[in-house]
Motif scaffolding. Structure first.
Motif, short mmCIF file in Angstrom:
data_model
loop_
_atom_site.label_atom_id
_atom_site.label_comp_id
_atom_site.label_asym_id
_atom_site.label_seq_id
_atom_site.Cartn_x
_atom_site.Cartn_y
_atom_site.Cartn_z
N PHE A 154 -8.10 -3.70 -1.36
CA PHE A 154 -7.71 -4.84 -2.18
C PHE A 154 -8.80 -5.90 -2.22
O PHE A 154 -8.65 -6.92 -2.90
CB PHE A 154 -6.41 -5.46 -1.64
CG PHE A 154 -5.19 -4.65 -1.93
CD1 PHE A 154 -4.63 -4.64 -3.20
CD2 PHE A 154 -4.59 -3.89 -0.93
CE1 PHE A 154 -3.49 -3.88 -3.47
CE2 PHE A 154 -3.46 -3.13 -1.20
CZ PHE A 154 -2.91 -3.13 -2.47
N LEU B 74 -6.32 0.29 -9.68
CA LEU B 74 -4.87 0.07 -9.67
C LEU B 74 -4.17 0.77 -10.82
O LEU B 74 -3.10 1.36 -10.66
CB LEU B 74 -4.56 -1.43 -9.75
CG LEU B 74 -4.42 -2.20 -8.44
CD1 LEU B 74 -4.26 -3.70 -8.72
CD2 LEU B 74 -3.22 -1.70 -7.65
N LEU C 50 0.73 3.16 -11.80
CA LEU C 50 -0.16 2.52 -10.83
C LEU C 50 -0.65 3.50 -9.77
O LEU C 50 -0.01 4.52 -9.51
CB LEU C 50 0.56 1.35 -10.15
CG LEU C 50 1.02 0.22 -11.08
CD1 LEU C 50 1.82 -0.80 -10.30
CD2 LEU C 50 -0.16 -0.43 -11.78
N LEU D 120 2.36 1.65 -3.51
CA LEU D 120 1.38 2.12 -4.50
C LEU D 120 0.97 3.56 -4.24
O LEU D 120 0.62 4.29 -5.18
CB LEU D 120 0.16 1.21 -4.49
CG LEU D 120 0.37 -0.21 -5.03
CD1 LEU D 120 -0.87 -1.06 -4.80
CD2 LEU D 120 0.73 -0.18 -6.52
N GLU E 79 0.83 -1.21 0.00
CA GLU E 79 0.00 0.00 0.00
C GLU E 79 0.86 1.26 0.00
O GLU E 79 0.57 2.23 -0.71
CB GLU E 79 -0.92 -0.01 1.22
CG GLU E 79 -2.04 -1.04 1.15
CD GLU E 79 -2.89 -1.06 2.40
OE1 GLU E 79 -2.43 -0.49 3.43
OE2 GLU E 79 -4.00 -1.63 2.36
N LYS F 13 -2.84 3.55 -5.72
CA LYS F 13 -3.26 2.77 -4.56
C LYS F 13 -4.79 2.65 -4.59
O LYS F 13 -5.50 3.65 -4.62
CB LYS F 13 -2.82 3.46 -3.27
CG LYS F 13 -3.30 2.75 -2.01
CD LYS F 13 -2.97 3.57 -0.77
CE LYS F 13 -3.62 2.97 0.46
NZ LYS F 13 -3.37 3.78 1.68
N PRO F 14 -5.33 1.43 -4.58
CA PRO F 14 -6.79 1.28 -4.60
C PRO F 14 -7.37 1.59 -3.22
O PRO F 14 -6.68 1.57 -2.20
CB PRO F 14 -6.99 -0.19 -4.96
CG PRO F 14 -5.75 -0.87 -4.44
CD PRO F 14 -4.64 0.14 -4.61
#
Length: 514
Positions: free
Chosen positions: A383, A394, A377, A349, A346, A379-380
């Motif tokens: 997950f 992503l 990319l 990202l 995390e 960070k979502p």
């Protein structure tokens, strides 16, 4: 005259006294210096080697001191495996003749007049386990070198791997010309500069098919100039040059890769790492015919240094403990390690990292084709999202470009026909041109590419759940539908396409280049 002679004698006496005093001082300081150096080396190896599946320690076995020199013996233990199989254990002993400063005799003989604290002359010690290696090196120490330690804890020296000829087993033989590496480091290896030279390294083997194989590297030069960054990663440049790589299978003519250059460069800013990796082949040649040159360039950016360091250390621990599957390469994580990995991922990202194949190119006499690909990319939010939504969050953006030169296609087909023994240059040129036109026509008809001048090109850009393909905007679903329908149509054209009438039949049947 007497005054001059007296002054000269006085200088000699003074230098002798200084040298004796310096040698005595070095002798007094040597045990502490060696202890500190060995401790630091063990700490550094404990940080770096586990990432490649190894652990190593250095131990001082003995130290015999005299006024102007000392003799030491070290034990080096190495445990680990590169392939994830059962770890192998190695134990080597190194002998070291240490000349005390400030003016070691070996340096004076080499006209190196700057004072140093000590000069180490080290060599691998013979043992039953290393008997085969020593015998292959004409009974000399296969690994040896010299290192001078400055009063500021800097080091300057060299390492020499001696030439050897060795049968690894009944099927494999190595012929090695030797490798010399010179290096220069500041205190605690904060900055390292190195250069190396190797004439040749050849591996001869018998394959499972009972054919012979020969792979030879000729004329290697390497250089490195790095410094330790804030993140503890080494930053700077490394380069490896090879005059020629030669590969031969069976009785076929060898394939030559000439003027190979590999470079990498790592930089750091705001606790983030970036790197570039390039690979160049000046010319690929077969049966005396030059085919073309190639180039590949990769870049990575915005890598959070702390998160990356933590992930590297975790993976190294798993390798060391045998928790990485040797076939799949997948690690076996405990719940705590899974949580740690997720936290590091995390953080990585969140820095918006990017990976790009900036250029993959092949160039012939009259044309060049290339491909590039870039992925940024994000960070979502979580997950645990469904796969389509996770992928959408992503991927910040994706770019891909393909450019195929019709002239390059013509060149390749022409070379293939020439290697197959065709001699009618006019017929070869006509057939090669026809294949180039056929390829461009099929690509354009499939709607997967467009024609730009004499190049067949295709481009894709994705961001914010929207696709721009060859200049046309569409949704992801529309792009997938287009790709599937165009791919099916292209496949359906294959049986009807008169490719077999256009290609040189003898070239296709006999050419070694497919």
């Amino acid at each position: 005259m007497k005054k001059i002679l007296g002054s000269a004698i006085g200088v000699i006496v003074a230098l002798g006294a200084l040298s004796t005093a310096g040698a005595w001082y070095t002798g007094q300081q040597l045990p502490e210096v060696l202890g500190t150096s060995i401790k630091k080396a063990n700490e550094d190896m404990a940080k770096t080697l586990p990432a490649v599946g190894f652990s190593a320690t250095v131990e001082l076995l003995s130290l015999q001191q005299q006024l102007f020199s000392s003799d030491a013996r070290y034990r080096i233990k190495l445990v680990g495996s590169l392939d994830g199989e059962a770890p192998a254990n190695f134990e080597w002993t190194v002998t070291d003749h240490i000349e005390h400063g400030p003016f070691p005799l070996s340096r004076l003989k080499a006209l190196k007049l700057l004072p140093v604290m000590a000069t180490s002359n080290y060599a691998l010690e013979r043992s039953p386990e290393l008997e085969k290696w020593f015998a292959a090196s004409q009974d000399g120490a296969p690994l040896q070198g010299q290192v001078s330690l400055g009063y500021d804890s800097s080091m300057q020296g060299d390492m020499r791997l001696q030439p050897l000829q060795m049968d690894l087993d009944e099927q494999t033989r190595i012929d090695f010309s030797g490798l010399n590496i010179d290096f220069d480091t500041t205190a605690d290896a904060e900055q390292i500069a190195a250069s190396g030279v190797m004439d040749s390294f050849k591996v001869s083997a018998k394959l499972a098919s009972d054919e012979s194989m020969r792979l030879e590297f000729k004329g290697m030069n390497l250089s490195s100039n790095t410094r330790k960054g804030v993140s503890d990663f080494y930053l700077g440049q490394n380069e490896v040059r090879l005059q020629q790589i030669e590969l031969q299978i069976g009785e076929n003519a060898p394939i030559l890769f000439k003027d190979f250059v590999q470079r990498d460069e790592t930089s750091e800013a705001n606790q983030q790492l970036s790197a570039r990796y390039s690979y160049d082949v000046g010319m690929i040649s077969y049966q005396g015919t030059d085919i073309g040159s190639s180039q590949m360039l990769w870049t990575v950016k915005n890598l959070d240094a702390a998160a990356l360091q933590s992930m590297v250390e975790l993976y190294g621990t798993l390798l060391k403990d045998g928790k990485v599957d040797s076939e799949s390469g997948m690690p076996e994580l405990t719940d705590a390690q899974t949580a740690q990995f997720k936290t590091d991922l995390e953080k990585l990202l969140a820095g918006k990292p990017g990976l790009a194949l900036e250029k993959l190119a092949f160039k012939t006499a009259n044309g060049e084709s290339s491909f590039s690909f870039g992925l940024d990319l994000n960070k979502p939010v979580s997950f645990d999202l469904p796969a389509p939504e996770l992928a959408k969050q992503l991927i910040a953006q994706l770019d891909a470009k393909l450019r195929v030169s019709k002239a390059m296609i013509t060149d390749v087909i022409g070379v293939q026909a020439t290697l197959a023994g065709e001699t009618d240059n006019e017929a070869i040129a006509q057939q090669a041109a026809m294949v180039g036109e056929m390829a461009s026509g099929m690509a354009v008809a499939s709607e997967l590419a467009v024609l730009q001048g004499e190049d067949i090109s295709s481009s894709l850009h994705y961001a914010n759940d929207q696709v721009t393909f060859n200049g046309k905007q569409m949704t992801v679903e529309q792009f997938v539908a287009l790709a599937m329908s165009s791919g099916g149509g292209l496949a359906g054209m294959a049986p009807e396409a008169p490719a077999e009438e256009m290609l040189l039949e003898e070239s296709e049947a006999e050419s070694p280049i497919q």
